[in-house]
Design a protein around this motif. Structure first.
Motif, PDB file in Angstrom:
ATOM      1  N   UNK A 161      55.981  38.032   6.544  1.00  0.00           N
ATOM      2  CA  UNK A 161      55.412  38.396   7.839  1.00  0.00           C
ATOM      3  C   UNK A 161      56.289  38.008   9.026  1.00  0.00           C
ATOM      4  N   UNK A 162      57.318  37.188   8.787  1.00  0.00           N
ATOM      5  CA  UNK A 162      58.210  36.806   9.892  1.00  0.00           C
ATOM      6  C   UNK A 162      59.174  37.938  10.270  1.00  0.00           C
ATOM      7  N   UNK A 173      66.819  35.258  -5.162  1.00  0.00           N
ATOM      8  CA  UNK A 173      67.686  34.789  -4.081  1.00  0.00           C
ATOM      9  C   UNK A 173      66.896  34.430  -2.819  1.00  0.00           C
ATOM     10  N   UNK A 174      65.647  34.876  -2.734  1.00  0.00           N
ATOM     11  CA  UNK A 174      64.789  34.520  -1.603  1.00  0.00           C
ATOM     12  C   UNK A 174      64.751  33.001  -1.409  1.00  0.00           C
ATOM     13  N   UNK A 175      64.672  32.268  -2.518  1.00  0.00           N
ATOM     14  CA  UNK A 175      64.578  30.811  -2.426  1.00  0.00           C
ATOM     15  C   UNK A 175      65.859  30.196  -1.888  1.00  0.00           C
ATOM     16  N   UNK A 176      67.008  30.791  -2.206  1.00  0.00           N
ATOM     17  CA  UNK A 176      68.278  30.312  -1.630  1.00  0.00           C
ATOM     18  C   UNK A 176      68.305  30.552  -0.129  1.00  0.00           C
ATOM     19  N   UNK A 177      67.888  31.734   0.265  1.00  0.00           N
ATOM     20  CA  UNK A 177      67.857  32.053   1.695  1.00  0.00           C
ATOM     21  C   UNK A 177      66.906  31.110   2.439  1.00  0.00           C
ATOM     22  N   UNK A 205      68.719  30.703   5.873  1.00  0.00           N
ATOM     23  CA  UNK A 205      69.479  31.900   6.217  1.00  0.00           C
ATOM     24  C   UNK A 205      68.504  32.988   6.665  1.00  0.00           C
ATOM     25  N   UNK A 206      68.994  33.927   7.408  1.00  0.00           N
ATOM     26  CA  UNK A 206      68.146  34.992   7.933  1.00  0.00           C
ATOM     27  C   UNK A 206      67.572  35.849   6.804  1.00  0.00           C
ATOM     28  N   UNK A 207      66.263  36.020   6.848  1.00  0.00           N
ATOM     29  CA  UNK A 207      65.628  36.898   5.866  1.00  0.00           C
ATOM     30  C   UNK A 207      65.989  38.364   6.106  1.00  0.00           C
TER      31      UNK A 207
END
Length: 177
Positions: free
Chosen positions: A92-93, A143-147, A152-154
């Motif tokens: 949602x961000x 990779x979401x968890x790394x970001x 890092x920018x989603x």
């Protein structure tokens, strides 16, 4: 007396494994909707394990069938196209317009990729895929968890979805594992 088209005449052990893949895809979608990111990603990863096993078991047991091929593809739609897209949409961000565009582009590319694959299969006697396979979405959702960890920018993370969408419908040769 059962019909000659009774579903029980079609479903075999590898098909039950494929169905597990599809069920995990739906569970991932439910987890994404309720913002259980860990469980959503875990469900997609486990679906990938089942997707890896179903065809191998079918061939090993001599149970490969056109029904199984089609069922596998339909379950892959749930687990590796819709579930990852809904997972990204649940962020949602990110502006809703970007999220909607991602879902539409990713869905269309994934469906086109699987339809082409169902007709053309692999290249060079099964050594290569044409275009990036849909289960590569496992790497993107993980990779979401790394970001997140490295803050890092989603938006960059979501760009990976658009790149994967393009690669799915490309004619790039990808070596089969």
């Amino acid at each position: 007396m059962p019909s000659t088209n009774s579903i029980t005449k079609f479903v075999r052990i590898p098909d039950v494994i494929s169905l597990g893949n599809g069920v995990l895809g739906i569970l991932s979608i439910i987890c994404s909707i309720h913002h259980y990111s860990d469980l959503a990603v875990l469900s997609i990863v486990l679906a990938g394990v089942l997707d890896f096993l179903d065809g191998r078991i079918a061939r090993k047991l001599g149970l490969a069938s056109p029904f199984g091929v089609q069922l596998d593809s339909l379950c892959d739609i749930c687990s590796f196209i819709i579930a990852p897209a809904i997972f990204a949409y649940s962020m949602e961000s990110i502006d809703v317009t970007i999220r909607i565009a991602l879902v539409i582009v990713y869905l269309v590319a994934g469906l086109l990729r699987l339809a082409r694959f169902n007709i053309t299969g692999t290249l060079d006697n099964g050594k290569y895929f044409e275009g990036m396979p849909v289960p590569f979405s496992i790497a993107i959702v993980c990779s979401y968890f790394l970001f997140s960890y490295f803050e890092l920018s989603l938006l960059i993370w979501m760009a990976l979805y658009f790149i994967h969408a393009f690669l799915m419908i490309s004619t790039v040769k990808i070596r089969k594992l």
